[in-house]
Design a protein around this motif. Structure first.
Motif, mmCIF file in Angstrom:
data_model
loop_
_atom_site.group_PDB
_atom_site.id
_atom_site.type_symbol
_atom_site.label_atom_id
_atom_site.label_comp_id
_atom_site.label_asym_id
_atom_site.label_seq_id
_atom_site.Cartn_x
_atom_site.Cartn_y
_atom_site.Cartn_z
ATOM 1 N N ASP A 1 0.837 -1.200 0.000
ATOM 2 C CA ASP A 1 0.000 0.000 0.000
ATOM 3 C C ASP A 1 0.877 1.257 0.000
ATOM 4 O OD1 ASP A 1 -2.777 1.178 0.416
ATOM 5 O OD2 ASP A 1 -1.695 2.037 2.116
ATOM 6 N N TYR A 2 0.376 2.300 -0.657
ATOM 7 C CA TYR A 2 1.152 3.544 -0.788
ATOM 8 C C TYR A 2 1.427 4.170 0.583
ATOM 9 C CZ TYR A 2 2.416 8.293 -2.181
ATOM 10 O OH TYR A 2 3.054 9.500 -2.343
ATOM 11 N N TYR A 3 0.435 4.099 1.490
ATOM 12 C CA TYR A 3 0.566 4.738 2.803
ATOM 13 C C TYR A 3 1.041 3.750 3.881
ATOM 14 C CZ TYR A 3 -2.005 8.627 0.745
ATOM 15 O OH TYR A 3 -2.396 9.670 -0.065
ATOM 16 N N GLN A 4 0.473 2.538 3.882
ATOM 17 C CA GLN A 4 0.765 1.590 4.967
ATOM 18 C C GLN A 4 1.946 0.682 4.672
ATOM 19 O OE1 GLN A 4 -2.761 -0.353 6.729
ATOM 20 N NE2 GLN A 4 -4.022 0.931 5.391
ATOM 21 N N GLY A 5 2.342 0.594 3.435
ATOM 22 C CA GLY A 5 3.455 -0.279 3.090
ATOM 23 C C GLY A 5 3.082 -1.757 3.183
ATOM 24 N N GLU A 6 4.014 -2.571 3.690
ATOM 25 C CA GLU A 6 3.812 -4.019 3.757
ATOM 26 C C GLU A 6 2.800 -4.417 4.833
ATOM 27 O OE1 GLU A 6 5.026 -5.974 1.583
ATOM 28 O OE2 GLU A 6 6.465 -4.638 0.626
ATOM 29 N N VAL A 7 2.558 -3.530 5.782
ATOM 30 C CA VAL A 7 1.637 -3.836 6.880
ATOM 31 C C VAL A 7 0.239 -4.164 6.371
ATOM 32 C CG1 VAL A 7 0.521 -2.882 8.938
ATOM 33 C CG2 VAL A 7 2.931 -2.418 8.489
ATOM 34 N N VAL A 8 -0.123 -3.617 5.221
ATOM 35 C CA VAL A 8 -1.475 -3.792 4.691
ATOM 36 C C VAL A 8 -1.780 -5.259 4.388
ATOM 37 C CG1 VAL A 8 -0.970 -3.581 2.200
ATOM 38 C CG2 VAL A 8 -3.133 -2.705 3.121
ATOM 39 N N ARG A 9 -0.762 -6.098 4.282
ATOM 40 C CA ARG A 9 -0.983 -7.499 3.938
ATOM 41 C C ARG A 9 -1.768 -8.246 5.022
ATOM 42 N NH1 ARG A 9 1.847 -8.109 -0.655
ATOM 43 N NH2 ARG A 9 3.694 -6.787 -0.930
ATOM 44 N N ILE A 10 -1.791 -7.735 6.231
ATOM 45 C CA ILE A 10 -2.622 -8.335 7.286
ATOM 46 C C ILE A 10 -4.092 -8.285 6.881
ATOM 47 C CG2 ILE A 10 -3.264 -8.181 9.729
ATOM 48 C CD1 ILE A 10 -0.604 -6.801 10.252
ATOM 49 N N MET A 11 -4.444 -7.319 6.037
ATOM 50 C CA MET A 11 -5.818 -7.174 5.571
ATOM 51 C C MET A 11 -6.352 -8.440 4.936
ATOM 52 S SD MET A 11 -7.135 -4.554 2.569
ATOM 53 C CE MET A 11 -5.970 -5.244 1.368
ATOM 54 N N TYR A 12 -5.491 -9.203 4.249
ATOM 55 C CA TYR A 12 -5.951 -10.378 3.517
ATOM 56 C C TYR A 12 -6.384 -11.516 4.436
ATOM 57 C CZ TYR A 12 -3.803 -7.810 -0.290
ATOM 58 O OH TYR A 12 -3.483 -6.829 -1.189
ATOM 59 N N VAL A 13 -6.039 -11.416 5.699
ATOM 60 C CA VAL A 13 -6.553 -12.360 6.699
ATOM 61 C C VAL A 13 -7.653 -11.697 7.528
ATOM 62 C CG1 VAL A 13 -5.987 -13.760 8.720
ATOM 63 C CG2 VAL A 13 -4.370 -13.602 6.818
ATOM 64 N N HIS A 14 -7.397 -10.480 7.953
ATOM 65 C CA HIS A 14 -8.331 -9.791 8.852
ATOM 66 C C HIS A 14 -9.714 -9.588 8.230
ATOM 67 C CE1 HIS A 14 -9.980 -6.941 11.711
ATOM 68 N NE2 HIS A 14 -10.151 -6.064 10.725
ATOM 69 N N VAL A 15 -9.764 -9.026 7.048
ATOM 70 C CA VAL A 15 -11.056 -8.685 6.439
ATOM 71 C C VAL A 15 -11.909 -9.924 6.157
ATOM 72 C CG1 VAL A 15 -12.172 -7.632 4.433
ATOM 73 C CG2 VAL A 15 -10.238 -6.490 5.523
ATOM 74 N N PRO A 16 -11.375 -10.985 5.505
ATOM 75 C CA PRO A 16 -12.206 -12.176 5.274
ATOM 76 C C PRO A 16 -12.691 -12.829 6.567
ATOM 77 C CG PRO A 16 -10.288 -12.217 3.838
ATOM 78 C CD PRO A 16 -10.069 -11.120 4.813
ATOM 79 N N PHE A 17 -11.837 -12.885 7.585
ATOM 80 C CA PHE A 17 -12.260 -13.491 8.846
ATOM 81 C C PHE A 17 -13.334 -12.644 9.529
ATOM 82 C CE2 PHE A 17 -8.909 -16.483 8.363
ATOM 83 C CZ PHE A 17 -9.167 -17.512 9.242
ATOM 84 N N ALA A 18 -13.213 -11.320 9.424
ATOM 85 C CA ALA A 18 -14.236 -10.446 10.010
ATOM 86 C C ALA A 18 -15.581 -10.638 9.306
ATOM 87 C CB ALA A 18 -13.786 -8.993 9.916
ATOM 88 N N LYS A 19 -15.562 -10.719 7.977
ATOM 89 C CA LYS A 19 -16.801 -10.939 7.230
ATOM 90 C C LYS A 19 -17.411 -12.295 7.584
ATOM 91 C CE LYS A 19 -16.444 -7.089 4.878
ATOM 92 N NZ LYS A 19 -17.327 -5.935 5.206
ATOM 93 N N CYS A 20 -16.579 -13.318 7.715
ATOM 94 C CA CYS A 20 -17.084 -14.649 8.050
ATOM 95 C C CYS A 20 -17.609 -14.700 9.485
ATOM 96 C CB CYS A 20 -15.992 -15.699 7.849
ATOM 97 S SG CYS A 20 -15.734 -16.118 6.111
ATOM 98 N N ALA A 21 -17.031 -13.894 10.370
ATOM 99 C CA ALA A 21 -17.545 -13.826 11.737
ATOM 100 C C ALA A 21 -18.988 -13.334 11.728
ATOM 101 C CB ALA A 21 -16.669 -12.900 12.583
#
Length: 239
Positions: free
Chosen positions: A39-59
């Motif tokens: 990500d332009y602003y967050q850098g490599e940290v944004v990769r946590i999104m690929y686990v966090h967002v799907p798990f949140a939606k499934c919750a």
């Protein structure tokens, strides 16, 4: 008859669904952690999104499943429906906890704190507490019918928290970004959307797989307890 047909379909489909979930999650993680851009602003940290967002939606999907199953149980009083709701609640705790943990890991470098009293975070934590309370309630009541009824009522009342979780970023000022996919369109780069879609479908199938397995386990436990109760009743009748 309906119960046997449902369990038969679970046994038949659980293998393919579990395998497909594993493949999609593997592809999604590879695309998200290796192929997708930083990500332009967050850098490599944004990769946590690929686990966090799907798990949140499934919750949230898990709680919707509990809610629908609870409504159906109060209508039909079928034990397999209660087992299905019970299974979804247990699996929901897993997905909700993972979403909160990964969210905290993401928040530390992004917001410089592990936790803040953000509306989305608070409502999501309440969702976890409702699910835990649902499971705890089921251990305190000896009568199985009352246990299932009380748990169903709690799940239905607790459903009021779900719209708050989903729309909290729209209703209040929050540190979370607005919805990336909404009626306004898609506000996420295609390179990030693709792994998110793989992960979303994969984790959804994982949710289905886990609920199917857990439902069968709970129904077998129900049958064993019913048989044990019948044997005890017969033994007392012979005295």
């Amino acid at each position: 008859m309906i119960t046997q047909r449902f369990l038969g379909k679970c046994r038949k489909l659980e293998g393919p669904i579990g395998a497909l979930a594993g493949v999609l999650i593997f592809v999604g993680l590879y695309l998200g952690l290796v192929v997708s851009p930083a990500d332009y602003y967050q850098g490599e940290v944004v990769r946590i999104m690929y686990v966090h967002v799907p798990f949140a939606k499934c919750a949230m999907l898990a709680y919707i499943t509990v809610f629908i199953g609870s409504c159906l149980y109060l209508w039909k009083k079928d034990p397999i429906i209660d087992n299905f709701s019970h299974a979804a609640a247990g699996v929901g705790v897993f997905f909700t906890a993972i979403a909160l943990i990964t969210g905290s890991i993401w928040a530390k470098p992004t917001w410089n704190t592990w936790w803040t009293w953000d509306p989305r975070l608070v409502s999501f934590m309440i969702l976890l507490l409702i699910l835990i309370g649902y499971l705890m309630l089921r251990t305190f009541v000896d009568d199985k019918r009352k246990e299932a009824t009380y748990a169903a009522v709690l799940a239905i009342i607790g459903f009021v928290d779900l719209p708050i979780v989903y729309f909290s970023v729209e209703w209040w000022r929050t540190l979370h970004q607005p919805l990336s996919v909404s009626m306004r369109g898609v506000s996420i780069a295609p390179g990030m959307l693709k792994p998110l879609l793989f992960m979303a479908i994969g984790t959804s199938l994982l949710l289905v797989y886990m609920v199917m397995i857990r439902t069968q386990m709970l129904y077998l436990q129900y049958l064993l307890e019913a048989k044990r109760g019948g044997l005890l009743s017969n033994a007392e009748g012979m005295k």
